[in-house]
Design a protein around this motif. Structure first.
Motif, PDB file in Angstrom:
ATOM      1  N   HIS A  34     -59.412  69.427  44.618  1.00 27.00           N
ATOM      2  CA  HIS A  34     -58.174  69.801  45.306  1.00 27.00           C
ATOM      3  C   HIS A  34     -58.150  69.084  47.046  1.00 27.00           C
ATOM      4  N   LEU A  35     -59.193  68.740  47.285  1.00 27.69           N
ATOM      5  CA  LEU A  35     -59.403  68.180  48.657  1.00 27.69           C
ATOM      6  C   LEU A  35     -58.470  66.845  49.099  1.00 27.69           C
ATOM      7  N   ARG A  36     -57.782  67.167  50.002  1.00 29.11           N
ATOM      8  CA  ARG A  36     -56.883  65.929  50.478  1.00 29.11           C
ATOM      9  C   ARG A  36     -57.300  65.409  51.763  1.00 29.11           C
TER      10      ARG A  36
END
Length: 85
Positions: A34-36
């Motif tokens: 989920h890291l952007r």
């Protein structure tokens, strides 16, 4: 289950536990999915680019494709970094 947790005994050992504990790696992978955006020092990006570079010549096409994409993103992040980072 980690080595610090006791193994189930008796009837409990025969019943599947649907709430199995995730390993540290599984939790990290889930969070990174989920890291952007992240702030990382440029030397860390440069080290990551060097570590992935050998995979650019992999015999496996999928590995080469993924490595090329990641390597390009790392180099773009290094090029776009603010001075002094």
């Amino acid at each position: 289950m980690t080595s610090s947790q006791p193994l189930p005994r008796g009837l409990n050992s025969l019943i599947p536990n649907t709430r199995a504990q995730a390993s540290a790696g599984e939790r990290a992978a889930s969070q990174l999915l989920h890291l952007r955006e992240a702030t990382v020092p440029v030397p860390v990006l440069a080290a990551a680019a060097e570590l992935i570079a050998p995979q650019l010549k992999s015999e496996d096409a999928a590995t080469r494709e993924a490595a090329t994409a990641v390597h390009a993103r790392l180099l773009a992040a290094i090029d776009g970094a603010a001075p002094g980072r």
